[in-house]
Design a protein around this motif. Structure first.
Motif, PDB file in Angstrom:
ATOM      1  N   LEU A  31       0.838  -1.206   0.000  1.00 12.46           N
ATOM      2  CA  LEU A  31       0.000   0.000   0.000  1.00 12.46           C
ATOM      3  C   LEU A  31       0.872   1.256   0.000  1.00 12.46           C
ATOM      4  CD1 LEU A  31      -3.062   0.745   0.216  1.00 12.46           C
ATOM      5  CD2 LEU A  31      -2.606   1.212   2.598  1.00 12.46           C
ATOM      6  N   PHE A  33       3.977   1.522  -1.080  1.00 10.93           N
ATOM      7  CA  PHE A  33       4.662   1.614  -2.368  1.00 10.93           C
ATOM      8  C   PHE A  33       3.725   2.171  -3.433  1.00 10.93           C
ATOM      9  CE2 PHE A  33       5.156  -0.588  -6.460  1.00 10.93           C
ATOM     10  CZ  PHE A  33       6.354  -0.038  -6.860  1.00 10.93           C
ATOM     11  N   LEU A  34       2.495   1.665  -3.448  1.00 18.35           N
ATOM     12  CA  LEU A  34       1.534   2.111  -4.462  1.00 18.35           C
ATOM     13  C   LEU A  34       1.126   3.560  -4.244  1.00 18.35           C
ATOM     14  CD1 LEU A  34      -0.657  -1.075  -4.789  1.00 18.35           C
ATOM     15  CD2 LEU A  34       0.908  -0.156  -6.468  1.00 18.35           C
ATOM     16  N   LEU A  35       0.977   3.938  -2.987  1.00 20.47           N
ATOM     17  CA  LEU A  35       0.625   5.337  -2.688  1.00 20.47           C
ATOM     18  C   LEU A  35       1.727   6.270  -3.147  1.00 20.47           C
ATOM     19  CD1 LEU A  35      -1.103   5.272   0.796  1.00 20.47           C
ATOM     20  CD2 LEU A  35      -2.041   6.171  -1.324  1.00 20.47           C
ATOM     21  N   SER A  37       3.864   5.737  -5.644  1.00 24.85           N
ATOM     22  CA  SER A  37       3.866   5.836  -7.103  1.00 24.85           C
ATOM     23  C   SER A  37       2.632   6.569  -7.612  1.00 24.85           C
ATOM     24  CB  SER A  37       3.951   4.459  -7.743  1.00 24.85           C
ATOM     25  OG  SER A  37       2.760   3.754  -7.516  1.00 24.85           O
ATOM     26  N   PHE A  38       1.600   6.626  -6.768  1.00 21.74           N
ATOM     27  CA  PHE A  38       0.368   7.332  -7.156  1.00 21.74           C
ATOM     28  C   PHE A  38       0.571   8.845  -7.086  1.00 21.74           C
ATOM     29  CE2 PHE A  38      -3.958   8.906  -6.143  1.00 21.74           C
ATOM     30  CZ  PHE A  38      -4.610   8.425  -7.278  1.00 21.74           C
ATOM     31  N   VAL A  40       2.437  11.441  -8.035  1.00 23.03           N
ATOM     32  CA  VAL A  40       3.471  11.893  -8.976  1.00 23.03           C
ATOM     33  C   VAL A  40       3.141  13.308  -9.416  1.00 23.03           C
ATOM     34  CG1 VAL A  40       4.261   9.695  -9.886  1.00 23.03           C
ATOM     35  CG2 VAL A  40       2.202  10.731 -10.799  1.00 23.03           C
TER      36      VAL A  40
END
Lengths: 163, 153
Positions: A31, A33-35, A37-38, A40
């Motif tokens: 979560l 990591f995805l946050l 990359s989200f 940007v």
């Protein structure tokens, strides 16, 4: 004996809870990591499936723009196929009819939106070309010419940047 | 006394209960697919294009005040560097590491004309897109960020 066996596998036993701690650890890391990359900066261009973008050292971030994708002989505008260009087809000149028609419609629509927002003076028609690395210059040139004819003079080429 | 013992037991049973993480799990299960869909794994950047400079046709008589009009032509076998007040330079693409030779040649042009930031890349009709991007990278690294594309024909 029978009673004992029933007791072992019976309803009287407390069900042991499912150990979820390790799974929660994985999910938390995923979560985060995805946050990351989200979040940007700037606009995000998603590569169109089927298009193999060339790699480049450019670090310029993309801006909000109409996306034209070119691969094989297919030309797509914002994810929809608009023209099929045959190689060495110069009968109709440099202009790609199907693309020009859709670009004119898109420009009119964007201009109308800008007018409604009161940003007509600041509106600049921008286009980002996603070209497959194997396409010939001839095809790219025709697409750029068509974009220019439809008023999209701010052209940028999408590439895979240095990570 | 009795009531204190009862209270202690109930408190212990309260503490020993497992944390109910099912709502958190549900939240994660909903969030992760959503974020996976919108995740950016590829760093897509852009190269801004410029229009070719005006007055290209009358660049034959190269006067001292004429703009440089630096051009790199990509042929099947050669890279050609030319422009006003420049000696035409041909780099064989079959030689070892022609990209480095091109970068060095462009570097010397930039050193001798520090005011010039523009370059035209002239390609043949069958030149591959990836080759054009590679030459653009070389020109940018050499200090020529303003690039425009032209056809050789």
């Amino acid at each position: 004996m029978a009673r004992r066996r029933r007791k072992k596998s019976g309803h009287g036993r407390q069900p042991s809870p499912l150990p979820l701690t390790s799974m929660m650890d994985i999910l938390t890391v995923l979560l985060l990591f995805l946050l990351k990359s989200f979040v940007v900066e700037g606009e995000v261009i998603t590569p169109v499936p089927g298009v193999d973008l060339p790699e480049s050292s450019s670090e310029t971030k993309p801006r909000a723009s109409v996306v034209v994708a070119i691969f094989d002989q297919t030309v797509m505008l914002d994810g929809r196929m608009v023209a099929q260009v045959e190689p060495n087809d110069h009968v109709s000149g440099m202009l790609i009819e199907g693309l020009a028609e859709k670009l004119d419609q898109t420009r009119a629509k964007e201009l109308e939106i800008a007018r409604l927002r009161g940003e007509e003076a600041e509106y600049v028609p921008r286009i980002a070309i996603q070209g497959d690395l194997e396409i010939p210059f001839e095809l790219l040139e025709r697409v750029m010419y068509t974009c220019n004819q439809s008023g999209f003079r701010d052209i940028s080429l999408a590439v895979i940047g240095a990570s | 006394m009795n009531s204190r013992r009862t209270m202690g037991r109930s408190f212990r049973s309260l503490v020993e209960n497992d944390l109910d993480i099912m709502p958190l799990m549900n939240l994660f299960v909903a969030l992760i697919p959503m974020l996976l869909i919108s995740a950016v794994f590829l760093n897509v950047t852009v190269i801004d294009m410029d229009s070719p400079p005006e007055g290209l046709s009358d660049n034959q008589d190269a006067g001292a005040d004429k703009p440089l009009h630096l051009a790199v032509t990509i042929r099947d076998d050669f890279f050609v560097i030319e422009g006003n007040r420049l000696k035409k330079l041909v780099i064989d693409r079959h030689e070892e590491d022609p990209e480095t030779a091109l970068a060095a040649a462009l570097g010397s042009v930039v050193a001798s004309h520090p005011d010039n930031r523009d370059v035209m890349i002239i390609s043949e009709s069958q030149t591959r897109y990836t080759d054009i991007i590679a030459v653009m990278d070389i020109t940018r690294a050499a200090g020529l960020p303003s690039v425009s594309l032209l056809g050789a024909n």
